[in-house]
Design a protein around this motif. Structure first.
Motif, PDB file in Angstrom:
ATOM      1  N   LEU A 240      89.646  78.546  11.292  1.00  0.00           N
ATOM      2  CA  LEU A 240      90.242  79.269  10.159  1.00  0.00           C
ATOM      3  C   LEU A 240      89.637  80.670  10.050  1.00  0.00           C
ATOM      4  O   LEU A 240      90.338  81.667   9.903  1.00  0.00           O
ATOM      5  N   ARG A 241      88.329  80.747  10.164  1.00  0.00           N
ATOM      6  CA  ARG A 241      87.649  82.045  10.076  1.00  0.00           C
ATOM      7  C   ARG A 241      88.021  82.936  11.270  1.00  0.00           C
ATOM      8  O   ARG A 241      88.328  84.101  11.107  1.00  0.00           O
ATOM      9  N   ARG A 242      88.013  82.349  12.467  1.00  0.00           N
ATOM     10  CA  ARG A 242      88.323  83.172  13.652  1.00  0.00           C
ATOM     11  C   ARG A 242      89.731  83.766  13.583  1.00  0.00           C
ATOM     12  O   ARG A 242      89.976  84.863  14.071  1.00  0.00           O
ATOM     13  N   LEU A 243      90.656  82.992  13.022  1.00  0.00           N
ATOM     14  CA  LEU A 243      92.041  83.474  12.971  1.00  0.00           C
ATOM     15  C   LEU A 243      92.259  84.500  11.857  1.00  0.00           C
ATOM     16  O   LEU A 243      93.304  85.148  11.808  1.00  0.00           O
ATOM     17  N   SER A 244      91.285  84.642  10.973  1.00  0.00           N
ATOM     18  CA  SER A 244      91.452  85.578   9.844  1.00  0.00           C
ATOM     19  C   SER A 244      91.075  86.994  10.293  1.00  0.00           C
ATOM     20  O   SER A 244      89.953  87.442  10.093  1.00  0.00           O
ATOM     21  N   ILE A 245      92.043  87.669  10.887  1.00  0.00           N
ATOM     22  CA  ILE A 245      91.783  88.992  11.464  1.00  0.00           C
ATOM     23  C   ILE A 245      92.628  90.045  10.730  1.00  0.00           C
ATOM     24  O   ILE A 245      93.662  89.717  10.153  1.00  0.00           O
TER      25      ILE A 245
ATOM     26  N   LEU B 117      93.596  90.044   5.209  1.00  0.00           N
ATOM     27  CA  LEU B 117      93.454  89.408   6.521  1.00  0.00           C
ATOM     28  C   LEU B 117      94.631  88.475   6.772  1.00  0.00           C
ATOM     29  O   LEU B 117      95.251  87.958   5.830  1.00  0.00           O
ATOM     30  N   LEU B 118      94.916  88.255   8.052  1.00  0.00           N
ATOM     31  CA  LEU B 118      95.954  87.300   8.431  1.00  0.00           C
ATOM     32  C   LEU B 118      95.394  85.896   8.176  1.00  0.00           C
ATOM     33  O   LEU B 118      94.299  85.571   8.641  1.00  0.00           O
TER      34      LEU B 118
ATOM     35  N   VAL C  60     100.186  84.307   5.943  1.00  0.00           N
ATOM     36  CA  VAL C  60     100.347  85.366   4.935  1.00  0.00           C
ATOM     37  C   VAL C  60      99.211  86.351   5.159  1.00  0.00           C
ATOM     38  O   VAL C  60      98.255  86.060   5.879  1.00  0.00           O
ATOM     39  N   ILE C  61      99.325  87.483   4.480  1.00  0.00           N
ATOM     40  CA  ILE C  61      98.209  88.423   4.460  1.00  0.00           C
ATOM     41  C   ILE C  61      97.462  88.226   3.148  1.00  0.00           C
ATOM     42  O   ILE C  61      98.072  88.259   2.075  1.00  0.00           O
ATOM     43  N   GLY C  62      96.161  87.996   3.240  1.00  0.00           N
ATOM     44  CA  GLY C  62      95.397  87.798   2.014  1.00  0.00           C
ATOM     45  C   GLY C  62      93.988  87.322   2.302  1.00  0.00           C
ATOM     46  O   GLY C  62      93.326  87.836   3.207  1.00  0.00           O
TER      47      GLY C  62
END
Ligand SMILES: Nc1ncnc2c1ncn2[C@@H]1O[C@H](COP(=O)(O)OP(=O)(O)O)[C@@H](O)[C@H]1O
Ligand SMILES: [Mg+2]
Length: 247
Positions: free
Chosen positions: A84-89, A142-143, A169-171
């Protein structure tokens, strides 16, 4: 192979094993290709080609027989939280923003609560609406894959676990944890409960615990009403358990 929205067929591109995914058409399906392209195979399945007019994606083939659903819950929570963290770019703003999502929620939650027979105390809906406004106006950029659940993390070769079937979503990444609590809630309760797993999740994904609790409440109230609208029987009870734990 299929889930709720996609049909997935094993195919080959010359010698390379791939899968072809054709989806039911909706907004989430159109952003799936963009999100996979943004991640470029880092933590997620690699997008090899897409044909938007046909709602078709050509993806690298993963092992569909092995998902995080079959991994012991403590490890599954840890792996999913890291992903989850890695994908939050950070990404360009072509995706739907949580600001808009929360504006919609404020209108629709009270209406749906009436429509589905006032299934929870009114103050829970009011609290969800208040939090949605506060969080939406102050959210990050973030994505976020808010549908990252254990069945959609499959064994890969390039990386041990890779995410498929994102809805984005973006957030704030904190928006993306609720489904990791309501999916496999029985396993979570059997292995130390929500306190322990929530703590692990927050640590592994490096999240703000207050924001995570607030977003989870909003998401549980929303999902509870959606689950009733499509006739799911267990998920409303799971959401109730989580909201009771949060409040
Ligand atoms: N890249 C892939 N490689 C192998 N199997 C896959 C792949 N992507 C999806 N699958 C299988 O197909 C199922 C449905 O795909 P998914 O993308 O999750 O669609 P849905 O939107 O219907 O849930 C998955 O649960 C998984 O078993
Ligand atoms: Mg799926």
């Amino acid at each position: 192979m299929h889930g709720y929205l996609g049909l997935v067929i094993p195919v080959r591109r010359v010698e390379e094993p791939c899968v072809l995914k054709v989806s039911w058409t909706d907004e989430a399906a159109s952003s799936e290709a963009m999100a996979l392209a943004a991640w470029n195979g880092q933590g997620a399945v690699r997008l090899l080609a897409s044909q938007p007019a046909l709602w078709a994606l050509l993806l690298e083939r993963l092992d569909h027989r092995r998902s995080l659903n079959d991994v012991e819950i403590v490890e599954a929570v840890e792996v999913a939280s890291r992903l989850l963290r890695r994908l939050s770019i950070p990404v360009p703003s072509d995706f739907r923003s949580l600001r808009l999502v929360t504006q919609d929620l404020c209108h629709t939650l009270p209406q749906r609560w009436e429509q589905y027979g006032r299934p929870m105390p009114q103050r829970w809906v009011e609290q969800a609406c208040e939090l949605a406004v506060q969080l939406g106006t102050s959210c990050g950029n973030l994505l976020v894959n808010y549908d990252l659940h254990y069945a959609d993390v499959l064994r890969g070769k390039r990386e041990p676990w890779l995410v498929v079937d994102p809805k984005v979503v973006i957030g704030d990444p904190e928006f993306g944890i609720a489904q990791l609590l309501w999916c496999r809630l029985e396993d979570i309760e059997a292995k130390g409960g929500l306190d322990r797993h929530f703590r692990m999740l927050i640590e592994a994904a490096t999240l703000d615990p207050v924001r995570a609790r607030s977003w989870t409440l909003v998401r549980c109230v929303d999902y509870w009403l959606w689950a009733l609208s499509v006739g799911l029987t267990h998920d409303p009870d799971r959401c109730e358990t989580i909201v009771n734990w949060l409040i």
